[in-house]
Design an enzyme around this catalytic site. Structure first.
Site, mmCIF file in Angstrom:
data_model
loop_
_atom_site.group_PDB
_atom_site.id
_atom_site.type_symbol
_atom_site.label_atom_id
_atom_site.label_comp_id
_atom_site.label_asym_id
_atom_site.label_seq_id
_atom_site.Cartn_x
_atom_site.Cartn_y
_atom_site.Cartn_z
ATOM 1 N N SER A 294 0.866 -1.183 0.000
ATOM 2 C CA SER A 294 0.000 0.000 0.000
ATOM 3 C C SER A 294 0.901 1.231 0.000
ATOM 4 C CB SER A 294 -0.837 -0.046 1.278
ATOM 5 O OG SER A 294 -1.277 1.234 1.665
ATOM 6 N N TYR B 264 -3.013 -0.908 9.994
ATOM 7 C CA TYR B 264 -2.964 -1.180 8.550
ATOM 8 C C TYR B 264 -1.564 -0.850 8.017
ATOM 9 C CZ TYR B 264 -4.423 -0.951 3.610
ATOM 10 O OH TYR B 264 -4.549 -1.145 2.251
HETATM 11 P P1 NDP Z 1 -11.807 -5.213 -1.348
HETATM 12 O O1 NDP Z 1 -12.445 -4.946 -0.043
HETATM 13 O O2 NDP Z 1 -12.480 -4.792 -2.611
HETATM 14 O O3 NDP Z 1 -11.443 -6.760 -1.479
HETATM 15 C C1 NDP Z 1 -10.847 -7.450 -0.412
HETATM 16 C C2 NDP Z 1 -10.770 -8.903 -0.781
HETATM 17 O O4 NDP Z 1 -10.164 -9.611 0.291
HETATM 18 C C3 NDP Z 1 -12.131 -9.518 -1.024
HETATM 19 O O5 NDP Z 1 -12.014 -10.385 -2.130
HETATM 20 C C4 NDP Z 1 -12.397 -10.307 0.251
HETATM 21 O O6 NDP Z 1 -13.212 -11.442 -0.055
HETATM 22 C C5 NDP Z 1 -10.993 -10.708 0.653
HETATM 23 N N1 NDP Z 1 -10.821 -10.936 2.083
HETATM 24 C C6 NDP Z 1 -10.884 -10.038 3.105
HETATM 25 N N2 NDP Z 1 -10.678 -10.639 4.275
HETATM 26 C C7 NDP Z 1 -10.493 -11.960 4.004
HETATM 27 C C8 NDP Z 1 -10.252 -13.089 4.806
HETATM 28 N N3 NDP Z 1 -10.151 -13.007 6.138
HETATM 29 N N4 NDP Z 1 -10.101 -14.290 4.195
HETATM 30 C C9 NDP Z 1 -10.196 -14.392 2.846
HETATM 31 N N5 NDP Z 1 -10.415 -13.349 2.037
HETATM 32 C C10 NDP Z 1 -10.564 -12.143 2.611
HETATM 33 O O7 NDP Z 1 -10.358 -4.519 -1.234
HETATM 34 P P2 NDP Z 1 -9.296 -4.067 -2.315
HETATM 35 O O8 NDP Z 1 -9.458 -4.800 -3.566
HETATM 36 O O9 NDP Z 1 -9.273 -2.594 -2.318
HETATM 37 O O10 NDP Z 1 -7.955 -4.521 -1.571
HETATM 38 C C11 NDP Z 1 -7.163 -5.608 -1.984
HETATM 39 C C12 NDP Z 1 -5.779 -5.427 -1.401
HETATM 40 O O11 NDP Z 1 -5.219 -4.207 -1.870
HETATM 41 C C13 NDP Z 1 -5.770 -5.343 0.126
HETATM 42 O O12 NDP Z 1 -4.645 -6.000 0.627
HETATM 43 C C14 NDP Z 1 -5.674 -3.848 0.380
HETATM 44 O O13 NDP Z 1 -5.090 -3.568 1.616
HETATM 45 C C15 NDP Z 1 -4.784 -3.435 -0.776
HETATM 46 N N6 NDP Z 1 -4.850 -2.020 -1.092
HETATM 47 C C16 NDP Z 1 -6.011 -1.442 -1.537
HETATM 48 C C17 NDP Z 1 -6.020 -0.093 -1.842
HETATM 49 C C18 NDP Z 1 -7.230 0.600 -2.361
HETATM 50 O O14 NDP Z 1 -7.182 1.839 -2.535
HETATM 51 N N7 NDP Z 1 -8.338 -0.082 -2.636
HETATM 52 C C19 NDP Z 1 -4.817 0.747 -1.686
HETATM 53 C C20 NDP Z 1 -3.686 0.021 -1.195
HETATM 54 C C21 NDP Z 1 -3.708 -1.300 -0.930
HETATM 55 P P3 NDP Z 1 -14.361 -11.992 0.960
HETATM 56 O O15 NDP Z 1 -15.119 -10.805 1.416
HETATM 57 O O16 NDP Z 1 -15.145 -12.953 0.136
HETATM 58 O O17 NDP Z 1 -13.618 -12.691 2.032
#
Ligand code: NDP
Length: 257
Positions: A147, A160
């Site tokens: 991130s 985070y």
């Molecule tokens: P979303 O909330 O859109 O997606 C998160 C994903 O993680 C979902 O597919 C969810 O699936 C899965 N997930 C969350 N917790 C669990 C768990 N305990 N076990 C299994 N799966 C899990 O987030 P983003 O796409 O934005 O984020 C993806 C990554 O990118 C993260 O690591 C985030 O920190 C990082 N990021 C995002 C940024 C942004 O601006 N969006 C910026 C910087 C980094 P389900 O709910 O089915 O479990």
């Protein structure tokens, strides 16, 4: 033999959190480059919908694994299930992540632990479990999702930020240890991306949208598709001499004001 450096035909990839947001953007890219992708998430409906999409893109063998990455046993079973189904593993993308926005003084210890477990400990457990499988494939690729908070502090994201700083340093250690096994470990550092994760912040934090636009030289939020190309590169033999890096994909956010 193919001359396409980026061809992933016959490669098997796991994308945690691959059922939505950035993870789905990555999964789509890998599928379009020829890989079979196992998407991992807790929500069965989101998983099924993502798999349908990947299959329509031509990745017929793509599948879903319902798992909570904070459960170490489930992470190990996930790798075992992929090995049983495909007989090999080539790419692991540790993308699943969460955030809880608060001032540092307001976090309960349980909230700190939940964020660290989801974003950092799970990635370590998945890497450990994947190591013998990647070795068996003659090498492979690990991509960890960091991130901007891997670089900068954020007043409303202390745990985070700790998890995302940790993921880069953990990756560098694994890259150093496993280079001899032909395993490359790199991190992608997304800027501000329009996904479920940021949608609430965008609604709840006055002026956030405008601040992101003003601070991002590209003048827009990222979209999940922005992560397909870098993920294909880091999963392919085009990146065989690239390891231990942390690459911002942020529309220039981290380059300066
Ligand atoms: P979303 O909330 O859109 O997606 C998160 C994903 O993680 C979902 O597919 C969810 O699936 C899965 N997930 C969350 N917790 C669990 C768990 N305990 N076990 C299994 N799966 C899990 O987030 P983003 O796409 O934005 O984020 C993806 C990554 O990118 C993260 O690591 C985030 O920190 C990082 N990021 C995002 C940024 C942004 O601006 N969006 C910026 C910087 C980094 P389900 O709910 O089915 O479990």
């Amino acid at each position: 033999m193919t001359t396409n450096l980026f061809d992933l035909s016959g490669r098997i990839a796991i994308v945690t959190g691959g059922n939505g947001g950035i993870g789905l953007g990555i999964a789509r890219g890998l599928a379009q480059a020829g890989a079979s992708v196992a998407v991992v998430g807790r929500n069965a409906e989101k998983n099924a919908s993502a798999v349908r999409e990947l299959q329509l893109l031509g990745s017929a063998q793509s599948c879903a694994i319902e798992a909570d990455v904070t459960d170490a046993g489930a992470c190990r079973s996930m790798i075992a299930a992929v090995m049983q189904r495909f007989g090999r593993l080539d790419v692991l993308v540790n993308n699943a992540g969460i955030n809880i926005r608060k001032a540092p003084q307001d976090y309960a210890l349980e909230e700190w632990q939940k964020i660290i477990e989801t974003n950092l400990s799970s990635a370590f457990v998945c890497c450990q479990a994947a190591y013998p499988a990647l070795q068996k494939s003659g090498g492979g690729k690990i991509i960890n999702i960091g991130s901007m908070t891997s670089i900068f502090g954020a007043s409303f994201a202390a745990p985070y930020g700790a998890s995302k700083g940790g993921i880069v340093q953990m990756g560098r250690s694994l890259a150093t240890a496993w280079a001899k096994d032909n395993i490359q470990v790199n991190a992608i550092l997304p800027g501000w991306v329009d996904t479920e994760l940021t949608r609430r912040g965008r609604q709840d934090v006055p002026g956030l949208h405008e601040r992101v636009l003003a601070r991002t030289p590209a003048g827009r939020w990222g979209v999940p598709e922005d992560f397909a190309g870098i993920a294909v590169f880091l999963s392919s033999r085009a990146s065989d001499f690239v390891t231990g890096t942390a690459i911002p994909v942020d529309g220039g956010y981290s380059t300066g004001m």
